[in-house]
Write a protein that holds these residues in place. Sequence first.
Motif, mmCIF file in Angstrom:
data_model
loop_
_atom_site.group_PDB
_atom_site.id
_atom_site.type_symbol
_atom_site.label_atom_id
_atom_site.label_comp_id
_atom_site.label_asym_id
_atom_site.label_seq_id
_atom_site.Cartn_x
_atom_site.Cartn_y
_atom_site.Cartn_z
ATOM 1 N N HIS A 228 0.825 -1.215 0.000
ATOM 2 C CA HIS A 228 0.000 0.000 0.000
ATOM 3 C C HIS A 228 0.854 1.258 0.000
ATOM 4 C CE1 HIS A 228 0.607 0.414 4.363
ATOM 5 N NE2 HIS A 228 -0.134 1.512 4.377
ATOM 6 N N THR B 74 -2.102 -0.446 -11.194
ATOM 7 C CA THR B 74 -3.064 -1.529 -11.021
ATOM 8 C C THR B 74 -2.748 -2.229 -9.706
ATOM 9 O OG1 THR B 74 -3.318 -1.891 -13.404
ATOM 10 C CG2 THR B 74 -3.904 -3.720 -11.941
ATOM 11 N N SER C 182 -7.400 -9.008 -2.595
ATOM 12 C CA SER C 182 -8.736 -9.607 -2.528
ATOM 13 C C SER C 182 -9.786 -8.505 -2.489
ATOM 14 C CB SER C 182 -8.862 -10.508 -1.305
ATOM 15 O OG SER C 182 -8.787 -9.747 -0.116
ATOM 16 N N SER C 183 -11.031 -8.872 -2.782
ATOM 17 C CA SER C 183 -12.104 -7.883 -2.914
ATOM 18 C C SER C 183 -12.333 -7.075 -1.642
ATOM 19 C CB SER C 183 -13.407 -8.579 -3.314
ATOM 20 O OG SER C 183 -13.767 -9.554 -2.342
ATOM 21 N N HIS D 123 -10.342 -5.515 0.012
ATOM 22 C CA HIS D 123 -9.460 -4.352 0.079
ATOM 23 C C HIS D 123 -9.675 -3.373 -1.075
ATOM 24 C CE1 HIS D 123 -7.387 -6.519 3.209
ATOM 25 N NE2 HIS D 123 -7.053 -7.487 2.391
ATOM 26 N N GLU D 124 -10.655 -3.622 -1.929
ATOM 27 C CA GLU D 124 -10.803 -2.780 -3.119
ATOM 28 C C GLU D 124 -11.058 -1.312 -2.769
ATOM 29 O OE1 GLU D 124 -13.274 -2.342 -7.332
ATOM 30 O OE2 GLU D 124 -13.744 -4.019 -5.981
ATOM 31 N N LEU E 249 -7.918 0.422 -1.450
ATOM 32 C CA LEU E 249 -6.867 0.665 -2.439
ATOM 33 C C LEU E 249 -7.287 1.724 -3.455
ATOM 34 C CD1 LEU E 249 -5.693 -3.011 -2.861
ATOM 35 C CD2 LEU E 249 -4.467 -1.141 -1.738
ATOM 36 N N ARG E 250 -8.542 1.769 -3.790
ATOM 37 C CA ARG E 250 -9.004 2.837 -4.690
ATOM 38 C C ARG E 250 -8.907 4.197 -3.986
ATOM 39 N NH1 ARG E 250 -10.735 1.301 -9.517
ATOM 40 N NH2 ARG E 250 -11.595 -0.782 -9.860
ATOM 41 N N ARG F 235 -6.733 0.939 -11.222
ATOM 42 C CA ARG F 235 -7.418 -0.294 -11.586
ATOM 43 C C ARG F 235 -7.240 -1.292 -10.452
ATOM 44 N NH1 ARG F 235 -6.130 -4.111 -16.934
ATOM 45 N NH2 ARG F 235 -7.891 -5.556 -16.670
ATOM 46 N N PHE F 236 -8.256 -2.107 -10.231
ATOM 47 C CA PHE F 236 -8.188 -3.111 -9.167
ATOM 48 C C PHE F 236 -8.495 -4.479 -9.745
ATOM 49 C CE2 PHE F 236 -10.236 -5.825 -6.023
ATOM 50 C CZ PHE F 236 -9.289 -5.818 -5.004
ATOM 51 N N ASP G 205 -9.179 -8.415 -8.398
ATOM 52 C CA ASP G 205 -9.414 -9.342 -7.299
ATOM 53 C C ASP G 205 -8.798 -10.689 -7.686
ATOM 54 O OD1 ASP G 205 -10.320 -11.079 -5.373
ATOM 55 O OD2 ASP G 205 -12.448 -10.592 -5.612
ATOM 56 N N GLN H 134 -4.414 -5.573 6.057
ATOM 57 C CA GLN H 134 -4.574 -4.274 5.396
ATOM 58 C C GLN H 134 -3.699 -3.274 6.134
ATOM 59 O OE1 GLN H 134 -8.408 -2.964 3.652
ATOM 60 N NE2 GLN H 134 -8.335 -1.299 5.142
#
Length: 336
Positions: free
Chosen positions: A185, A199, A203-204, A206-207, A210-211, A217-218, A220, A328
């Motif tokens: 991160h 990019t 995993s989902s 953390h989307e 991270l955005r 772009r992410f 999963d 995270q």
Amino acid sequence: MSTPTMKAVRLHEHGGPEVLRYEDAPIPAPGPGEVLVRVHAAGVNPPDWYLRGGLTEMPGERGSVVSLPVIPGTDVSGVVEAVAPDVEDFAPGDEVFGLLRFPSFDGSAYAEYVAAPAADLAHKPAGVDHVHAAAVPMAGLTAWQFLIEVGHDHPSPFQRARHRPAALGTGTTVLVNGAAGGVGHLALQLAKWKGAHVTAVASSAHEAFLRELGADRFIDYTKHRPEDLVRDLDLVLDTVGGPAGGRFLRTLKRGGSLFPVFPAEVAEEEAAKLGVSVSTAQVRSSGAQLAELGRLLDKGTVRVAIDGTFALSDARAAHERAARGHIQGKVVLTVR
């Protein structure tokens, strides 16, 4: 006259988290070039559990052999209590943070006090508390030395050639694998600071995180294989490594770079055929680089995420949390 003592976490044997013992230990005295730091928080990092598990010699550092008992830990944030006569850059009362004596197992950060080389420390950013500052040093310097500037000429034990960061700028395309972790991160944010299109792979769960940090772009990885979705990248920073590390070679353009943070199985012949360079580095302590990171933290350009905090006396639970993975940000021990 009795020796002053402090509370610390020590290893008297190697094993699982249960061997971490919270007990009295002597307060260290700062030697030449050192300061005594009253620790407020200490970061938890992979070398801490490697040491606990039985690794007693740092790769490439023959003088780093450990003898028990030993206090683990390298990342600290705290307040200067005393300074050696030859130290000019710090004074009692200064708030500091640092990665201590790395690469070695001599950091001794899991304690109420630590004798720290002044060269490994930087003044803590005023706008960052001790918990967040303690989470930065190893992860932040790893990201910095891989992506921005190595900052030293020490050879890496993992390759013959000196690691050279890729040039990052507007239009550079970067993929960070394991983007929600400590190194990941922060690396994402440093790449964005340099203008790269990033990019993030995680995993989902953390989307959104991270955005928010700026990922363009992410992906999963539990639903898609990133190597099937991306092509013509300039750089892949792989913070996961392992047997599948070579899968990212074909995501890169000719002249691109794959930087495995942890050991990865990558076929040299395939990399050469594709015109891709593979390079790694070993992070080293640097107060000067931490000061640069500190300025970015103070401005809010980069921020560090905390997965969880544990009291120093509960270091066992902190190691158990870190071992479960899917973190995270960082796990941090609070000392006072």
